[in-house]
Write a protein that holds these residues in place. Structure first.
Motif, PDB file in Angstrom:
ATOM      1  N   LEU A  92      -1.216  38.553  -7.901  1.00 29.27           N
ATOM      2  CA  LEU A  92      -2.403  38.194  -7.123  1.00 29.27           C
ATOM      3  C   LEU A  92      -2.215  36.892  -6.354  1.00 29.27           C
ATOM      4  CD1 LEU A  92      -5.200  39.115  -9.688  1.00 29.27           C
ATOM      5  CD2 LEU A  92      -4.308  40.479  -7.774  1.00 29.27           C
ATOM      6  N   TYR A  93      -1.177  36.162  -6.672  1.00 25.99           N
ATOM      7  CA  TYR A  93      -0.909  34.864  -6.061  1.00 25.99           C
ATOM      8  C   TYR A  93      -0.136  35.083  -4.752  1.00 25.99           C
ATOM      9  CZ  TYR A  93       0.546  29.928  -5.977  1.00 25.99           C
ATOM     10  OH  TYR A  93       0.771  28.626  -5.624  1.00 25.99           O
ATOM     11  N   GLY A  94      -0.672  34.581  -3.645  1.00 25.39           N
ATOM     12  CA  GLY A  94      -0.065  34.793  -2.341  1.00 25.39           C
ATOM     13  C   GLY A  94       1.374  34.336  -2.241  1.00 25.39           C
ATOM     14  N   ASP A  95       1.680  33.174  -2.793  1.00 26.60           N
ATOM     15  CA  ASP A  95       3.053  32.658  -2.725  1.00 26.60           C
ATOM     16  C   ASP A  95       4.039  33.601  -3.406  1.00 26.60           C
ATOM     17  OD1 ASP A  95       2.046  30.485  -1.401  1.00 26.60           O
ATOM     18  OD2 ASP A  95       2.537  29.013  -2.949  1.00 26.60           O
ATOM     19  N   THR A  96       3.613  34.229  -4.481  1.00 26.51           N
ATOM     20  CA  THR A  96       4.476  35.170  -5.197  1.00 26.51           C
ATOM     21  C   THR A  96       4.804  36.367  -4.315  1.00 26.51           C
ATOM     22  OG1 THR A  96       3.523  34.490  -7.315  1.00 26.51           O
ATOM     23  CG2 THR A  96       4.659  36.609  -7.267  1.00 26.51           C
ATOM     24  N   ALA A 102      10.407  37.643   1.003  1.00 23.02           N
ATOM     25  CA  ALA A 102      11.604  36.894   1.409  1.00 23.02           C
ATOM     26  C   ALA A 102      12.848  37.417   0.704  1.00 23.02           C
ATOM     27  CB  ALA A 102      11.413  35.406   1.127  1.00 23.02           C
ATOM     28  N   LYS A 103      12.704  37.789  -0.567  1.00 22.59           N
ATOM     29  CA  LYS A 103      13.856  38.291  -1.331  1.00 22.59           C
ATOM     30  C   LYS A 103      14.408  39.597  -0.756  1.00 22.59           C
ATOM     31  CE  LYS A 103      14.331  38.023  -5.726  1.00 22.59           C
ATOM     32  NZ  LYS A 103      14.202  38.122  -7.175  1.00 22.59           N
ATOM     33  N   ALA A 104      13.613  40.305   0.014  1.00 19.79           N
ATOM     34  CA  ALA A 104      14.044  41.578   0.589  1.00 19.79           C
ATOM     35  C   ALA A 104      15.020  41.391   1.758  1.00 19.79           C
ATOM     36  CB  ALA A 104      12.829  42.374   1.068  1.00 19.79           C
ATOM     37  N   TYR A 105      15.162  40.161   2.229  1.00 17.96           N
ATOM     38  CA  TYR A 105      16.041  39.882   3.366  1.00 17.96           C
ATOM     39  C   TYR A 105      17.308  39.176   2.908  1.00 17.96           C
ATOM     40  CZ  TYR A 105      12.095  41.180   6.235  1.00 17.96           C
ATOM     41  OH  TYR A 105      11.076  41.889   6.806  1.00 17.96           O
ATOM     42  N   THR A 106      18.378  39.395   3.644  1.00 17.79           N
ATOM     43  CA  THR A 106      19.655  38.749   3.360  1.00 17.79           C
ATOM     44  C   THR A 106      19.737  37.451   4.150  1.00 17.79           C
ATOM     45  OG1 THR A 106      20.652  40.916   3.112  1.00 17.79           O
ATOM     46  CG2 THR A 106      22.156  39.073   3.414  1.00 17.79           C
ATOM     47  N   ASN A 107      20.154  36.391   3.500  1.00 12.78           N
ATOM     48  CA  ASN A 107      20.319  35.083   4.157  1.00 12.78           C
ATOM     49  C   ASN A 107      19.069  34.611   4.883  1.00 12.78           C
ATOM     50  OD1 ASN A 107      22.999  34.816   3.278  1.00 12.78           O
ATOM     51  ND2 ASN A 107      23.704  36.081   4.986  1.00 12.78           N
ATOM     52  N   VAL A 108      17.941  34.785   4.245  1.00 13.08           N
ATOM     53  CA  VAL A 108      16.683  34.341   4.835  1.00 13.08           C
ATOM     54  C   VAL A 108      16.467  32.855   4.541  1.00 13.08           C
ATOM     55  CG1 VAL A 108      15.258  34.915   2.823  1.00 13.08           C
ATOM     56  CG2 VAL A 108      14.238  34.921   5.100  1.00 13.08           C
ATOM     57  N   ALA A 121      11.276  28.866  -3.882  1.00  8.39           N
ATOM     58  CA  ALA A 121      12.257  29.597  -3.073  1.00  8.39           C
ATOM     59  C   ALA A 121      13.679  29.225  -3.493  1.00  8.39           C
ATOM     60  CB  ALA A 121      12.040  29.321  -1.587  1.00  8.39           C
ATOM     61  N   ARG A 122      13.922  27.949  -3.679  1.00  4.60           N
ATOM     62  CA  ARG A 122      15.257  27.507  -4.116  1.00  4.60           C
ATOM     63  C   ARG A 122      15.576  28.052  -5.510  1.00  4.60           C
ATOM     64  NH1 ARG A 122      13.978  22.635  -1.082  1.00  4.60           N
ATOM     65  NH2 ARG A 122      13.104  21.706  -2.933  1.00  4.60           N
ATOM     66  N   ALA A 123      14.572  28.085  -6.375  1.00  2.97           N
ATOM     67  CA  ALA A 123      14.793  28.613  -7.739  1.00  2.97           C
ATOM     68  C   ALA A 123      15.167  30.088  -7.705  1.00  2.97           C
ATOM     69  CB  ALA A 123      13.539  28.409  -8.586  1.00  2.97           C
ATOM     70  N   LEU A 124      14.745  30.781  -6.663  1.00  6.08           N
ATOM     71  CA  LEU A 124      15.060  32.200  -6.503  1.00  6.08           C
ATOM     72  C   LEU A 124      16.312  32.420  -5.650  1.00  6.08           C
ATOM     73  CD1 LEU A 124      11.431  33.510  -5.983  1.00  6.08           C
ATOM     74  CD2 LEU A 124      12.896  33.914  -7.965  1.00  6.08           C
ATOM     75  N   GLY A 125      17.022  31.319  -5.365  1.00  9.69           N
ATOM     76  CA  GLY A 125      18.275  31.432  -4.642  1.00  9.69           C
ATOM     77  C   GLY A 125      18.177  31.476  -3.129  1.00  9.69           C
ATOM     78  N   MET A 126      17.036  31.081  -2.591  1.00 10.07           N
ATOM     79  CA  MET A 126      16.843  31.094  -1.140  1.00 10.07           C
ATOM     80  C   MET A 126      16.929  29.690  -0.565  1.00 10.07           C
ATOM     81  SD  MET A 126      13.675  33.714  -0.852  1.00 10.07           S
ATOM     82  CE  MET A 126      13.122  34.068  -2.519  1.00 10.07           C
ATOM     83  N   LYS A 127      17.233  29.640   0.715  1.00  9.71           N
ATOM     84  CA  LYS A 127      17.258  28.355   1.420  1.00  9.71           C
ATOM     85  C   LYS A 127      15.860  27.984   1.824  1.00  9.71           C
ATOM     86  CE  LYS A 127      21.769  29.272   3.357  1.00  9.71           C
ATOM     87  NZ  LYS A 127      22.525  29.617   4.528  1.00  9.71           N
TER      88      LYS A 127
END
Length: 127
Positions: A92-96, A102-108, A121-127
């Motif tokens: 229910l949380y928008g950020d989630t 974002a996780k659905a994209y490569t090198n996002v 985002a960084r904790a999930l491996g994203m820039k």
């Protein structure tokens, strides 16, 4: 082409932030539009910027399909991602939901003025 995903706070800070990413694909998760809709009622700068952002998106999408992508000046491809993705955490949380998109994209690259969103985002491996 680099893919940037903007969260709500980026559009609240700059209602046309997507125009700053030349030669790029810019993704706005549908959740961002949901959050802008809630914020537009506020009688402050955030409410004003939410209304401006929605109005600008309406103008550029009159004769186009935002879910397929709209080519803008400076080689910008703007898309609204309307998919539902599996989430980790409170659905229910928008950020989630934004981070699940974002996780659905490569090198996002996630673009946010929200400190906690950037840390998540960084904790999930994203820039």
């Amino acid at each position: 082409m680099i893919t940037y995903l903007l969260d709500t706070s980026a559009l609240i800070a700059n209602p046309t932030a997507y125009l700053d990413f030349h030669n790029s694909e810019v993704i706005l998760p549908i959740t961002v539009l949901d959050e802008l809709d809630k914020l537009k009622k506020l009688p402050n700068e955030a409410g004003k910027n939410a209304r401006v952002a929605i109005r600008k998106l309406d103008e550029i999408s009159k004769d186009a399909d935002l879910s397929a992508g709209i080519k803008l000046d400076n080689s910008i491809l703007l898309k609204i991602d309307t998919n539902n993705y599996p989430v980790t955490g409170d659905a229910l949380y928008g950020d989630t939901r934004i981070l699940a998109c974002a996780k659905a994209y490569t090198n996002v690259v996630v673009v946010s003025n929200d400190l906690n969103m950037r840390v998540r985002a960084r904790a999930l491996g994203m820039k």
